[in-house]
Design an enzyme around this catalytic site. Sequence first.
Site, short mmCIF file in Angstrom:
data_model
loop_
_atom_site.label_atom_id
_atom_site.label_comp_id
_atom_site.label_asym_id
_atom_site.label_seq_id
_atom_site.Cartn_x
_atom_site.Cartn_y
_atom_site.Cartn_z
N LYS A 139 45.39 39.31 43.08
CA LYS A 139 46.25 38.13 43.13
C LYS A 139 47.73 38.50 42.96
O LYS A 139 48.59 38.03 43.71
CB LYS A 139 45.89 37.11 42.04
CG LYS A 139 44.50 36.52 42.17
CD LYS A 139 44.28 35.39 41.16
CE LYS A 139 44.43 35.82 39.71
NZ LYS A 139 43.43 36.79 39.23
N ARG A 156 43.78 28.11 34.91
CA ARG A 156 42.62 28.95 34.64
C ARG A 156 41.51 28.17 33.92
O ARG A 156 40.48 28.76 33.62
CB ARG A 156 43.05 30.11 33.74
CG ARG A 156 43.19 31.45 34.47
CD ARG A 156 43.67 32.44 33.44
NE ARG A 156 43.45 33.80 33.74
CZ ARG A 156 44.38 34.64 34.19
NH1 ARG A 156 45.58 34.21 34.48
NH2 ARG A 156 44.09 35.92 34.36
N ARG A 166 43.97 50.77 37.41
CA ARG A 166 45.30 50.17 37.67
C ARG A 166 46.34 50.73 36.69
O ARG A 166 46.09 50.87 35.51
CB ARG A 166 45.16 48.66 37.48
CG ARG A 166 46.42 47.89 37.69
CD ARG A 166 46.12 46.47 37.99
NE ARG A 166 45.81 45.67 36.82
CZ ARG A 166 45.65 44.34 36.86
NH1 ARG A 166 45.76 43.70 38.00
NH2 ARG A 166 45.37 43.67 35.77
N ARG A 224 47.62 48.63 31.28
CA ARG A 224 47.70 47.41 30.47
C ARG A 224 46.62 47.45 29.40
O ARG A 224 45.50 47.88 29.67
CB ARG A 224 47.47 46.18 31.37
CG ARG A 224 48.71 45.71 32.07
CD ARG A 224 48.43 44.68 33.12
NE ARG A 224 47.52 43.59 32.70
CZ ARG A 224 47.28 42.50 33.44
NH1 ARG A 224 47.87 42.36 34.61
NH2 ARG A 224 46.47 41.58 33.01
N ARG A 269 37.04 39.72 30.11
CA ARG A 269 37.84 38.91 31.04
C ARG A 269 36.99 38.36 32.18
O ARG A 269 37.20 37.26 32.65
CB ARG A 269 39.02 39.75 31.58
CG ARG A 269 40.09 39.98 30.50
CD ARG A 269 41.06 41.04 30.90
NE ARG A 269 41.88 40.69 32.03
CZ ARG A 269 42.49 41.57 32.82
NH1 ARG A 269 42.33 42.86 32.61
NH2 ARG A 269 43.24 41.16 33.82
P1 AMP Z 1 46.89 38.05 34.31
O1 AMP Z 1 48.06 38.94 34.41
O2 AMP Z 1 47.00 36.82 35.18
O3 AMP Z 1 45.57 38.77 34.49
O4 AMP Z 1 46.88 37.46 32.81
C1 AMP Z 1 46.76 38.33 31.70
C2 AMP Z 1 46.32 37.55 30.47
O5 AMP Z 1 47.30 36.54 30.16
C3 AMP Z 1 45.01 36.79 30.62
O6 AMP Z 1 43.88 37.60 30.40
C4 AMP Z 1 45.18 35.72 29.54
O7 AMP Z 1 44.99 36.25 28.25
C5 AMP Z 1 46.67 35.38 29.67
N1 AMP Z 1 46.86 34.28 30.66
C6 AMP Z 1 47.47 34.37 31.87
N2 AMP Z 1 47.44 33.18 32.50
C7 AMP Z 1 46.79 32.33 31.68
C8 AMP Z 1 46.40 30.96 31.77
N3 AMP Z 1 46.67 30.22 32.85
N4 AMP Z 1 45.74 30.41 30.72
C9 AMP Z 1 45.45 31.13 29.63
N5 AMP Z 1 45.76 32.42 29.48
C10 AMP Z 1 46.41 33.03 30.50
#
Ligand code: AMP
Length: 214
Positions: free
Chosen positions: A13, A88, A127, A160, A171
């Site tokens: 994404k 989410r 990654r 990360r 996740r």
């Molecule tokens: P991402 O980079 O989108 O994979 O997000 C990394 C982490 O940020 C996720 O595993 C969540 O802990 C937090 N996070 C990102 N977007 C959201 C969301 N919309 N709602 C809740 N937690 C989020």
Amino acid sequence: MRLILVGPPGAGKGTQAKFLSRHYGIPHISTGDIFRANVAAQTPLGLEAKRHMDGGNLVPDEITIAMVRDRLSEGDTSGGFLLDGFPRTLAQAAALDSMLVEMDTPLDAVLEFQVDDEEVVIRLAGRRTCQKCGHIWHVKFDPPAEEGVCDLCGGELIQRDDDRPETIRRRLEVYEEQTSPLVDYYAKAGLLVSISASASVEEVTDRAVEALSA
Ligand code: AMP
């Protein structure tokens, strides 16, 4: 264009969002990136978010929704936006619906990236992200010339914290339980466009643009 990207962690994404936001000339709004910037700056929001992120869990809805509401109220979203990683949960989707009604700006599409769990684990575990420019590399599929160093800016590449194997599994569970119901939610709203994301970056971008123009 007002667009949402949905898909499991590791579906690509973030990478596709960069291309698509350029292609459509709309800002890329990644809740994960905003949380990570707050973690790096050690703001109160960042300290709270980190507790949830490190375990592979979602940051509570209240906090996340308030943050997105603020971001969407900035002037650069008037011509559209691309949301990457939000909503989410169904509660976030409902909150977003209300925000969009208030703004009188309906969504154009929700693009779903389909990819299976085994591929996700391989993608995420390899990654590496540049600490300086944010470019995403992969130790196997897209390695930099020199290990640990970004080809583009010379920055240091890091893994990360939430891309470690035990957190990846959590996740994926969280995606299945809390986020995958959104696929049905947006299908019922007539907004869902699904593509297979098991292909090269270029191929997935082409599929996305084609599917969105259909
Ligand atoms: P991402 O980079 O989108 O994979 O997000 C990394 C982490 O940020 C996720 O595993 C969540 O802990 C937090 N996070 C990102 N977007 C959201 C969301 N919309 N709602 C809740 N937690 C989020």
